[in-house]
Design a protein around this motif. Sequence first.
Motif, PDB file in Angstrom:
ATOM      1  N   LYS A  11     -16.012  15.461  26.226  1.00 48.59           N
ATOM      2  CA  LYS A  11     -14.334  16.111  26.040  1.00 48.59           C
ATOM      3  C   LYS A  11     -13.813  16.616  27.541  1.00 48.59           C
ATOM      4  O   LYS A  11     -12.740  17.193  27.462  1.00 48.59           O
ATOM      5  CB  LYS A  11     -14.166  17.127  24.921  1.00 48.59           C
ATOM      6  CG  LYS A  11     -14.117  16.334  23.539  1.00 48.59           C
ATOM      7  CD  LYS A  11     -14.283  17.452  22.734  1.00 48.59           C
ATOM      8  CE  LYS A  11     -14.378  16.073  21.388  1.00 48.59           C
ATOM      9  NZ  LYS A  11     -13.827  17.199  20.220  1.00 48.59           N
ATOM     10  N   GLU A  12     -14.597  17.030  28.803  1.00 47.11           N
ATOM     11  CA  GLU A  12     -14.210  17.740  29.199  1.00 47.11           C
ATOM     12  C   GLU A  12     -13.777  16.739  30.160  1.00 47.11           C
ATOM     13  O   GLU A  12     -13.406  16.043  30.423  1.00 47.11           O
ATOM     14  CB  GLU A  12     -15.559  17.515  30.574  1.00 47.11           C
ATOM     15  CG  GLU A  12     -15.025  18.623  31.631  1.00 47.11           C
ATOM     16  CD  GLU A  12     -16.802  19.414  32.193  1.00 47.11           C
ATOM     17  OE1 GLU A  12     -16.311  20.137  33.468  1.00 47.11           O
ATOM     18  OE2 GLU A  12     -17.585  18.802  32.488  1.00 47.11           O
ATOM     19  N   ILE A  46      -8.675  31.021  21.654  1.00 48.66           N
ATOM     20  CA  ILE A  46      -9.774  30.456  22.970  1.00 48.66           C
ATOM     21  C   ILE A  46      -8.854  29.226  23.452  1.00 48.66           C
ATOM     22  O   ILE A  46      -8.858  28.558  24.482  1.00 48.66           O
ATOM     23  CB  ILE A  46     -11.036  29.979  22.016  1.00 48.66           C
ATOM     24  CG1 ILE A  46     -12.171  31.302  21.778  1.00 48.66           C
ATOM     25  CG2 ILE A  46     -11.936  29.255  22.387  1.00 48.66           C
ATOM     26  CD1 ILE A  46     -12.734  30.771  20.738  1.00 48.66           C
ATOM     27  N   LYS A  47      -8.147  28.623  22.665  1.00 49.98           N
ATOM     28  CA  LYS A  47      -7.590  27.091  22.539  1.00 49.98           C
ATOM     29  C   LYS A  47      -6.144  27.894  24.132  1.00 49.98           C
ATOM     30  O   LYS A  47      -6.148  26.611  24.703  1.00 49.98           O
ATOM     31  CB  LYS A  47      -6.921  26.353  21.232  1.00 49.98           C
ATOM     32  CG  LYS A  47      -8.439  26.097  19.711  1.00 49.98           C
ATOM     33  CD  LYS A  47      -7.062  25.451  19.147  1.00 49.98           C
ATOM     34  CE  LYS A  47      -7.674  25.051  18.327  1.00 49.98           C
ATOM     35  NZ  LYS A  47      -7.568  23.724  16.715  1.00 49.98           N
ATOM     36  N   ASP A  48      -5.100  28.595  23.621  1.00 57.67           N
ATOM     37  CA  ASP A  48      -4.796  28.571  24.414  1.00 57.67           C
ATOM     38  C   ASP A  48      -5.915  28.961  25.577  1.00 57.67           C
ATOM     39  O   ASP A  48      -4.830  28.658  27.163  1.00 57.67           O
ATOM     40  CB  ASP A  48      -4.168  30.079  24.040  1.00 57.67           C
ATOM     41  CG  ASP A  48      -3.112  30.414  22.973  1.00 57.67           C
ATOM     42  OD1 ASP A  48      -2.573  29.529  22.662  1.00 57.67           O
ATOM     43  OD2 ASP A  48      -2.752  30.967  22.340  1.00 57.67           O
ATOM     44  N   LEU A  49      -6.901  29.657  25.836  1.00 54.49           N
ATOM     45  CA  LEU A  49      -6.956  29.184  27.552  1.00 54.49           C
ATOM     46  C   LEU A  49      -7.665  28.861  27.580  1.00 54.49           C
ATOM     47  O   LEU A  49      -7.946  28.304  28.998  1.00 54.49           O
ATOM     48  CB  LEU A  49      -8.053  30.862  26.983  1.00 54.49           C
ATOM     49  CG  LEU A  49      -9.517  30.495  28.145  1.00 54.49           C
ATOM     50  CD1 LEU A  49      -8.589  31.768  29.214  1.00 54.49           C
ATOM     51  CD2 LEU A  49     -10.456  31.638  28.109  1.00 54.49           C
ATOM     52  N   GLU A  50      -8.082  27.447  26.917  1.00 51.50           N
ATOM     53  CA  GLU A  50      -8.349  26.335  27.428  1.00 51.50           C
ATOM     54  C   GLU A  50      -7.648  25.264  27.697  1.00 51.50           C
ATOM     55  O   GLU A  50      -7.248  24.728  28.776  1.00 51.50           O
ATOM     56  CB  GLU A  50      -9.076  25.174  26.479  1.00 51.50           C
ATOM     57  CG  GLU A  50     -10.738  26.399  26.078  1.00 51.50           C
ATOM     58  CD  GLU A  50     -11.201  25.125  24.503  1.00 51.50           C
ATOM     59  OE1 GLU A  50     -10.398  24.697  23.871  1.00 51.50           O
ATOM     60  OE2 GLU A  50     -12.321  25.536  24.498  1.00 51.50           O
ATOM     61  N   TYR A  51      -6.382  25.718  27.132  1.00 54.63           N
ATOM     62  CA  TYR A  51      -5.210  24.572  27.746  1.00 54.63           C
ATOM     63  C   TYR A  51      -4.753  25.368  29.091  1.00 54.63           C
ATOM     64  O   TYR A  51      -4.521  24.758  29.537  1.00 54.63           O
ATOM     65  CB  TYR A  51      -4.306  25.344  26.305  1.00 54.63           C
ATOM     66  CG  TYR A  51      -2.769  24.484  27.072  1.00 54.63           C
ATOM     67  CD1 TYR A  51      -2.430  23.047  26.978  1.00 54.63           C
ATOM     68  CD2 TYR A  51      -1.713  25.441  27.562  1.00 54.63           C
ATOM     69  CE1 TYR A  51      -1.041  22.669  27.661  1.00 54.63           C
ATOM     70  CE2 TYR A  51      -0.326  24.986  27.965  1.00 54.63           C
ATOM     71  CZ  TYR A  51       0.212  23.705  28.181  1.00 54.63           C
ATOM     72  OH  TYR A  51       1.180  23.300  28.414  1.00 54.63           O
ATOM     73  N   GLU A  52      -4.626  26.741  28.952  1.00 54.43           N
ATOM     74  CA  GLU A  52      -4.023  27.309  29.764  1.00 54.43           C
ATOM     75  C   GLU A  52      -5.500  27.025  31.642  1.00 54.43           C
ATOM     76  O   GLU A  52      -4.721  26.871  32.796  1.00 54.43           O
ATOM     77  CB  GLU A  52      -3.639  29.187  30.370  1.00 54.43           C
ATOM     78  CG  GLU A  52      -3.032  29.178  29.229  1.00 54.43           C
ATOM     79  CD  GLU A  52      -1.424  29.124  29.917  1.00 54.43           C
ATOM     80  OE1 GLU A  52      -1.792  28.924  31.263  1.00 54.43           O
ATOM     81  OE2 GLU A  52      -0.429  28.685  29.519  1.00 54.43           O
ATOM     82  N   GLN A  53      -5.943  26.793  30.861  1.00 52.96           N
ATOM     83  CA  GLN A  53      -8.186  26.137  32.021  1.00 52.96           C
ATOM     84  C   GLN A  53      -6.819  24.374  33.283  1.00 52.96           C
ATOM     85  O   GLN A  53      -7.169  24.458  33.441  1.00 52.96           O
ATOM     86  CB  GLN A  53      -8.823  26.323  31.878  1.00 52.96           C
ATOM     87  CG  GLN A  53      -9.213  27.915  31.903  1.00 52.96           C
ATOM     88  CD  GLN A  53     -10.423  28.105  31.275  1.00 52.96           C
ATOM     89  OE1 GLN A  53     -11.380  26.861  30.664  1.00 52.96           O
ATOM     90  NE2 GLN A  53     -11.081  29.049  31.029  1.00 52.96           N
ATOM     91  N   LEU A  54      -6.977  24.172  31.381  1.00 54.80           N
ATOM     92  CA  LEU A  54      -6.472  22.522  31.725  1.00 54.80           C
ATOM     93  C   LEU A  54      -5.393  22.901  32.213  1.00 54.80           C
ATOM     94  O   LEU A  54      -5.229  21.584  33.581  1.00 54.80           O
ATOM     95  CB  LEU A  54      -6.647  21.887  30.318  1.00 54.80           C
ATOM     96  CG  LEU A  54      -6.284  20.410  30.209  1.00 54.80           C
ATOM     97  CD1 LEU A  54      -6.818  19.576  31.246  1.00 54.80           C
ATOM     98  CD2 LEU A  54      -5.898  19.771  29.012  1.00 54.80           C
ATOM     99  N   LYS A 103      -5.782  22.497  36.315  1.00 55.35           N
ATOM    100  CA  LYS A 103      -6.330  21.771  36.637  1.00 55.35           C
ATOM    101  C   LYS A 103      -5.418  20.834  37.605  1.00 55.35           C
ATOM    102  O   LYS A 103      -5.275  20.087  38.121  1.00 55.35           O
ATOM    103  CB  LYS A 103      -7.715  21.490  35.885  1.00 55.35           C
ATOM    104  CG  LYS A 103      -8.432  22.041  36.340  1.00 55.35           C
ATOM    105  CD  LYS A 103     -10.512  21.753  35.284  1.00 55.35           C
ATOM    106  CE  LYS A 103     -11.216  22.264  35.218  1.00 55.35           C
ATOM    107  NZ  LYS A 103     -11.939  21.896  34.575  1.00 55.35           N
TER     108      LYS A 103
END
Length: 219
Positions: free
Chosen positions: A105-106, A64-72, A75
Amino acid sequence: MYVQYREKVLPARANLNPPKLVHLLTTSPPEVKSRKLTRFTARCQKLTDYFPVRRSKRQPLSKIKDLEYEQLKEKILNKCTDGLEIRQIEGKGRGVFSTRHFERKEFIVEYSGTLISYEEAKKREAEYVKEPEKYGCYMYYFVFKNKKYCVDGTAEDGSYGRLLNHSKNGNVESKLVNVNSKPVLVLVAKQDIQPQTELCYDYGERSKEIIDSHPWLNQ
């Protein structure tokens, strides 16, 4: 005789012992073997109706953290300014406002500019202080891998991050992100933010000399 499970009734004979089936298949004619095997397969299928195989849809926290990092990261690289609008504020100049709801945190926007060393930043700052009306205050200092850096956002480059105004009680805060082994400053929501809200954060400037040149930093 019946076996009861979760208010559903299952014939006990459905639990056919596999070794017995092997014996039947090895001692019966081919056409009988086929029918018995078909019936046994059907019974096994019925068992799954009563005892469904559960497959967890939960993902590991690391994934989940890896996915959030890739999305960030996406952007940041795309210079995303979704949900932002620059407006003129009377007596204050330009500011950045939300046009949609942001969750705590967004990601809001990158604080972009020129990444320079601490030494180079102090030289530039000495020049900027001489003409505060012209240059404003856009120097952001931070530490990355035990080394001091600065993002100089003084130059007008059309970016939004440099235009967020200062407030000691701001609704936005800064965050350091490692993108392709380079430090990147981003601004994220400190709390839930409603549409049509001015976005502000604490510049963190406490130098008396700088504050004397930019009194609004004391607010």
